[in-house]
Design a protein around this motif. Structure first.
Motif, short mmCIF file in Angstrom:
data_model
loop_
_atom_site.label_atom_id
_atom_site.label_comp_id
_atom_site.label_asym_id
_atom_site.label_seq_id
_atom_site.Cartn_x
_atom_site.Cartn_y
_atom_site.Cartn_z
N ILE A 118 18.91 -86.15 70.30
CA ILE A 118 20.04 -85.39 69.24
C ILE A 118 20.79 -84.51 69.95
CG2 ILE A 118 20.14 -84.13 67.46
CD1 ILE A 118 18.20 -85.27 65.84
N LEU A 119 20.77 -83.09 70.69
CA LEU A 119 21.29 -82.21 71.04
C LEU A 119 22.29 -82.76 72.75
CD1 LEU A 119 18.82 -79.19 72.35
CD2 LEU A 119 20.24 -79.29 70.39
N ASP A 120 21.80 -84.27 73.56
CA ASP A 120 22.47 -84.44 74.50
C ASP A 120 24.10 -85.35 73.45
OD1 ASP A 120 20.98 -83.97 75.97
OD2 ASP A 120 20.01 -86.08 76.32
N LYS A 121 23.71 -85.81 72.27
CA LYS A 121 24.27 -86.57 72.14
C LYS A 121 25.70 -85.83 71.33
CE LYS A 121 25.80 -89.04 67.64
NZ LYS A 121 27.03 -89.04 67.50
N LEU A 122 25.37 -84.56 70.32
CA LEU A 122 26.51 -83.08 70.00
C LEU A 122 26.86 -83.29 71.94
CD1 LEU A 122 26.77 -80.91 68.52
CD2 LEU A 122 24.67 -79.72 69.21
N GLU A 123 26.60 -82.56 72.66
CA GLU A 123 26.54 -82.66 73.59
C GLU A 123 27.78 -83.09 74.06
OE1 GLU A 123 26.06 -80.60 77.93
OE2 GLU A 123 24.64 -81.74 77.23
N ALA A 124 27.56 -84.18 73.89
CA ALA A 124 28.55 -85.78 74.64
C ALA A 124 29.81 -85.59 73.29
CB ALA A 124 27.56 -86.70 74.61
N ASP A 125 28.81 -85.31 72.29
CA ASP A 125 30.54 -85.49 71.38
C ASP A 125 31.79 -84.12 71.48
OD1 ASP A 125 29.51 -88.13 70.40
OD2 ASP A 125 28.37 -87.50 68.49
N ALA A 126 30.35 -83.34 71.99
CA ALA A 126 31.74 -82.26 71.96
C ALA A 126 32.78 -82.76 73.02
CB ALA A 126 30.97 -81.13 71.77
N THR A 127 32.14 -82.30 74.47
CA THR A 127 32.39 -82.52 75.85
C THR A 127 33.55 -83.69 75.17
OG1 THR A 127 31.31 -82.44 76.66
CG2 THR A 127 32.88 -83.61 77.92
N ALA A 128 34.07 -84.74 74.42
CA ALA A 128 34.20 -85.52 74.24
C ALA A 128 36.01 -85.68 73.44
CB ALA A 128 34.19 -86.70 73.62
N GLY A 129 35.74 -84.28 72.78
CA GLY A 129 36.40 -83.59 71.68
C GLY A 129 36.19 -84.55 70.47
N ALA A 130 34.64 -84.77 70.31
CA ALA A 130 34.38 -85.98 68.92
C ALA A 130 35.15 -84.50 67.30
CB ALA A 130 33.68 -85.71 68.84
N ALA A 131 35.49 -85.05 66.44
CA ALA A 131 36.29 -84.12 64.81
C ALA A 131 34.79 -83.16 64.32
CB ALA A 131 36.66 -85.46 64.34
N VAL A 132 34.95 -82.44 64.05
CA VAL A 132 34.20 -81.52 63.54
C VAL A 132 33.06 -82.25 62.76
CG1 VAL A 132 33.63 -80.11 61.99
CG2 VAL A 132 35.91 -80.08 64.07
N PRO A 133 33.52 -83.49 61.87
CA PRO A 133 32.52 -83.70 60.71
C PRO A 133 31.59 -85.21 61.75
CG PRO A 133 34.73 -84.51 59.91
CD PRO A 133 34.85 -83.75 61.06
N VAL A 134 31.98 -85.60 62.82
CA VAL A 134 31.09 -86.06 64.00
C VAL A 134 29.62 -85.31 64.16
CG1 VAL A 134 30.51 -87.68 65.83
CG2 VAL A 134 32.98 -87.60 64.21
N ILE A 135 30.19 -83.78 64.54
CA ILE A 135 30.26 -83.51 65.79
C ILE A 135 28.33 -82.59 64.94
CG2 ILE A 135 29.07 -80.86 66.43
CD1 ILE A 135 32.18 -81.79 68.46
N GLY A 136 29.07 -82.29 63.38
CA GLY A 136 28.57 -81.74 61.84
C GLY A 136 27.25 -82.31 61.93
N GLY A 137 27.61 -83.90 62.31
CA GLY A 137 26.62 -84.59 61.95
C GLY A 137 25.31 -84.73 62.42
N SER A 138 25.71 -84.17 64.09
CA SER A 138 24.39 -83.92 65.05
C SER A 138 23.77 -83.26 63.91
CB SER A 138 24.83 -84.17 66.20
OG SER A 138 24.95 -84.94 67.29
N CYS A 139 24.54 -82.25 64.16
CA CYS A 139 23.58 -80.77 62.96
C CYS A 139 23.12 -80.78 62.01
CB CYS A 139 24.68 -79.32 63.29
SG CYS A 139 26.04 -79.18 64.45
N LYS A 140 23.63 -81.63 61.49
CA LYS A 140 22.49 -82.53 60.13
C LYS A 140 21.52 -82.85 60.10
CE LYS A 140 23.39 -84.31 56.03
NZ LYS A 140 21.79 -84.60 55.23
N ALA A 141 21.74 -83.99 61.51
CA ALA A 141 20.68 -84.28 61.82
C ALA A 141 18.97 -83.82 62.56
CB ALA A 141 20.96 -84.95 62.50
N CYS A 142 20.13 -82.47 63.56
CA CYS A 142 18.85 -81.76 63.58
C CYS A 142 18.17 -81.02 62.16
CB CYS A 142 19.35 -80.89 64.33
SG CYS A 142 18.25 -80.25 66.11
#
Length: 120
Positions: free
Chosen positions: A87-111
């Motif tokens: 989950i943290l790897d996905k969060l880091e990768a999505d943030a590095t790629a500039g994903a939208a806040v809701p996508v990143i928030g999905g990782s936060c929620k999953a964790c």
């Protein structure tokens, strides 16, 4: 003007990030709570670029068994370590790629849904 606001936000998050790393040696719980608060502030400000280094830092702030009455970390973290880190790897990768806040928030929620124990 907008550049100055962004610069100030990045500087503030950098200081929080640096401060968390220093505290981690003494208190990993306080360090990860600080990192998560910084991450929440970054997401609220729409600064996804600031999330990636914080996600990377979080991977180091969960030494086995680091729980206490002030922590909301579930023991499941260490039982399901690979899934937690994924989950943290996905969060880091999505943030590095500039994903939208809701996508990143999905990782936060999953964790939080899987590895956080609500207190009180």
């Amino acid at each position: 003007m907008k550049f100055k606001i962004v610069l100030a936000a990045v500087a503030g998050l950098s200081l929080a990030f640096a401060g968390s790393a220093i505290v981690a040696d003494e208190d990993p719980i306080a360090a990860r709570q600080s990192a998560m608060k910084s991450m929440g502030a970054a997401l609220k400000a729409g600064d996804v670029a600031a999330v990636a280094p914080l996600a990377a830092q979080l991977k180091l702030l969960f030494p086995e068994g680091s729980t206490s009455e002030k922590s909301e970390a579930s023991p499941k973290i260490w039982e399901e370590w690979d899934d937690f880190i994924a989950i943290l790897d996905k969060l880091e990768a999505d943030a590095t790629a500039g994903a939208a806040v809701p996508v990143i928030g999905g990782s936060c929620k999953a964790c939080h849904d899987n590895y956080r124990v609500k207190k009180g």
